[in-house]
Design an enzyme around this catalytic site. Structure first.
Site, PDB file in Angstrom:
ATOM      1  N   ASN A   9       0.872  -1.106  -0.018  1.00  0.00           N
ATOM      2  CA  ASN A   9      -0.046   0.105   0.099  1.00  0.00           C
ATOM      3  C   ASN A   9       0.831   1.325   0.045  1.00  0.00           C
ATOM      4  O   ASN A   9       1.530   1.650   0.979  1.00  0.00           O
ATOM      5  CB  ASN A   9      -0.745  -0.141   1.321  1.00  0.00           C
ATOM      6  N   TRP A  10       1.070   1.763  -1.190  1.00  0.00           N
ATOM      7  CA  TRP A  10       1.799   2.940  -1.304  1.00  0.00           C
ATOM      8  C   TRP A  10       1.389   4.223  -0.717  1.00  0.00           C
ATOM      9  O   TRP A  10       2.128   5.294  -0.762  1.00  0.00           O
ATOM     10  CB  TRP A  10       2.358   3.299  -2.812  1.00  0.00           C
ATOM     11  N   LYS A  11       0.208   4.401  -0.269  1.00  0.00           N
ATOM     12  CA  LYS A  11      -0.475   5.568   0.119  1.00  0.00           C
ATOM     13  C   LYS A  11      -0.130   6.736  -0.600  1.00  0.00           C
ATOM     14  O   LYS A  11      -0.126   6.410  -1.903  1.00  0.00           O
ATOM     15  CB  LYS A  11       0.043   5.867   1.798  1.00  0.00           C
ATOM     16  N   HIS A  92      -9.506   1.210   4.795  1.00  0.00           N
ATOM     17  CA  HIS A  92      -8.311   1.296   5.604  1.00  0.00           C
ATOM     18  C   HIS A  92      -8.563   2.470   6.654  1.00  0.00           C
ATOM     19  O   HIS A  92      -9.141   3.298   6.741  1.00  0.00           O
ATOM     20  CB  HIS A  92      -7.262   1.986   4.433  1.00  0.00           C
ATOM     21  N   GLU A  94      -7.087   4.658   7.723  1.00  0.00           N
ATOM     22  CA  GLU A  94      -6.581   6.159   7.383  1.00  0.00           C
ATOM     23  C   GLU A  94      -7.942   6.708   6.811  1.00  0.00           C
ATOM     24  O   GLU A  94      -8.157   7.817   6.957  1.00  0.00           O
ATOM     25  CB  GLU A  94      -5.398   6.409   6.739  1.00  0.00           C
ATOM     26  N   GLU A 162      -5.333  -4.740  10.541  1.00  0.00           N
ATOM     27  CA  GLU A 162      -4.234  -4.012  10.586  1.00  0.00           C
ATOM     28  C   GLU A 162      -4.522  -2.961  12.023  1.00  0.00           C
ATOM     29  O   GLU A 162      -5.162  -2.034  11.902  1.00  0.00           O
ATOM     30  CB  GLU A 162      -4.048  -2.899   9.579  1.00  0.00           C
ATOM     31  N   GLY A 168       2.748   2.066  10.449  1.00  0.00           N
ATOM     32  CA  GLY A 168       3.585   3.310  10.421  1.00  0.00           C
ATOM     33  C   GLY A 168       4.533   3.688  11.522  1.00  0.00           C
ATOM     34  O   GLY A 168       5.005   4.742  11.754  1.00  0.00           O
ATOM     35  N   SER A 207       3.479  -2.258  10.155  1.00  0.00           N
ATOM     36  CA  SER A 207       5.177  -2.323  10.365  1.00  0.00           C
ATOM     37  C   SER A 207       5.565  -3.747   9.909  1.00  0.00           C
ATOM     38  O   SER A 207       6.579  -4.224  10.648  1.00  0.00           O
ATOM     39  CB  SER A 207       5.211  -1.890  11.787  1.00  0.00           C
ATOM     40  N   GLY A 228       2.937  -1.029   4.129  1.00  0.00           N
ATOM     41  CA  GLY A 228       3.027   0.029   3.718  1.00  0.00           C
ATOM     42  C   GLY A 228       4.399   0.496   3.502  1.00  0.00           C
ATOM     43  O   GLY A 228       5.052   0.202   2.369  1.00  0.00           O
ATOM     44  N   GLY A 229       5.337   1.109   4.530  1.00  0.00           N
ATOM     45  CA  GLY A 229       6.400   1.666   4.391  1.00  0.00           C
ATOM     46  C   GLY A 229       7.481   0.796   3.627  1.00  0.00           C
ATOM     47  O   GLY A 229       8.326   1.090   2.578  1.00  0.00           O
TER      48      GLY A 229
HETATM   49  P1  PGA Z   1       2.937   0.098   7.458  1.00  0.00           P
HETATM   50  O1  PGA Z   1       1.560   0.394   6.844  1.00  0.00           O
HETATM   51  O2  PGA Z   1       3.420  -1.134   7.052  1.00  0.00           O
HETATM   52  O3  PGA Z   1       3.633   1.375   6.894  1.00  0.00           O
HETATM   53  O4  PGA Z   1       2.693   0.120   9.054  1.00  0.00           O
HETATM   54  C1  PGA Z   1       0.440  -0.371   6.474  1.00  0.00           C
HETATM   55  C2  PGA Z   1      -0.897  -0.041   6.070  1.00  0.00           C
HETATM   56  O5  PGA Z   1      -1.151   0.884   6.457  1.00  0.00           O
HETATM   57  O6  PGA Z   1      -1.407  -0.576   5.283  1.00  0.00           O
END
Ligand code: PGA
Length: 245
Positions: A9-11, A92, A94, A162, A168, A207, A228-229
């Protein structure tokens, strides 16, 4: 047999230069997992040219709840599918927290995704306050209830657990904590939602990185990862894919 998914997930990250860099450095790999990345919408056309040949499916981070028409700023599930997108993230944390999206909206988005043959990655997870107040299972149950009307479409639905406190933050749930939540989710799918939970893939996100992926992925109820990251760089993403046994 449940499918294993390794999804990035590149956001709201990566412009054309970083995208080019990623494309050039990603080496196609042999894996049993379904591998995918959800970039910003604007990058889908260019990535669709290079990613599928490298074994990466493309997903969207969101889709509109309506079919088409006067919805400025929205992107329709139908057009995403026509472009070649294969999956979509819905709900998600967010989207829940920053954009105040509701269960009613998720229901409409899931309907659109399913009608247009997009695989749904439905995201759920508790905040730290909810976990500390012993509300984790209630929160997960309420979030999962959105899936009830879709019990006859379970082959199109993947759940991503999640925990918000692990996204993050560098704080990963321990494999035991994650497995406990996943096992609860599977049970809830079976007992309350009319799914065959044993065939629904449940991904862990929060993470995930090369250093912890193997242990997380080896848990009985963890069927993949939403990353994500660590998905932003080809090397780290590849390293995670290589942990799938
Ligand atoms: P993260 O994000 O791996 O940077 O913690 C995961 C996500 O939000 O899908």
């Amino acid at each position: 047999m449940r499918n294993t998914y390794i999804l990035g997930n590149w956001k709201m990250n990566h412009g054309p230069l970083e995208i080019q860099e990623f494309i050039e450095s990603f080496e196609p790999q042999t894996t049993n997992a379904y591998v995918g990345i959800a970039p910003q919408f604007i990058h889908l056309p260019i990535l669709l040219k290079s990613f599928p040949p490298k074994g990466i499916n493309l997903g969207a981070q969101n889709c509109g709840a309506a079919v088409s028409g006067a919805h400025t700023g929205e992107v329709s599930a139908k057009n995403l599918k026509e472009l070649g997108t294969d999956f979509v993230l819905i709900a998600h944390s967010e989207r829940r927290a920053l954009y105040k999206e509701t269960n009613e909206l998720f229901t409409e988005k899931i309907k659109q995704a399913i009608e247009n043959n997009l695989k749904v990655i439905y995201c759920i997870g508790e905040t730290l306050e909810q976990r500390e107040a012993d509300q984790m299972f209630d929160v997960l149950r309420a979030q999962l209830s959105v899936l009830k009307p879709f019990q006859h479409h379970q082959e199109d639905i993947v759940v991503a657990y999640e925990p918000v406190w692990a996204i993050g933050t560098g704080k990963t749930a321990t494999p035991e904590q994650a497995n406990e939540a996943h096992s609860y989710i599977r049970n809830e799918l079976n007992e309350s939602l009319g799914f065959n939970g044993n065939s629904t893939s449940i991904l862990y996100g929060g993470s995930v990185k090369p250093a912890n992926a193997k242990e997380l992925l080896s848990q009985e109820h963890i069927d993949g990862a939403l990353i994500g990251g660590a998905s932003l760089k080809a090397e780290a993403f590849q390293a995670i894919i290589s942990k799938v046994s």
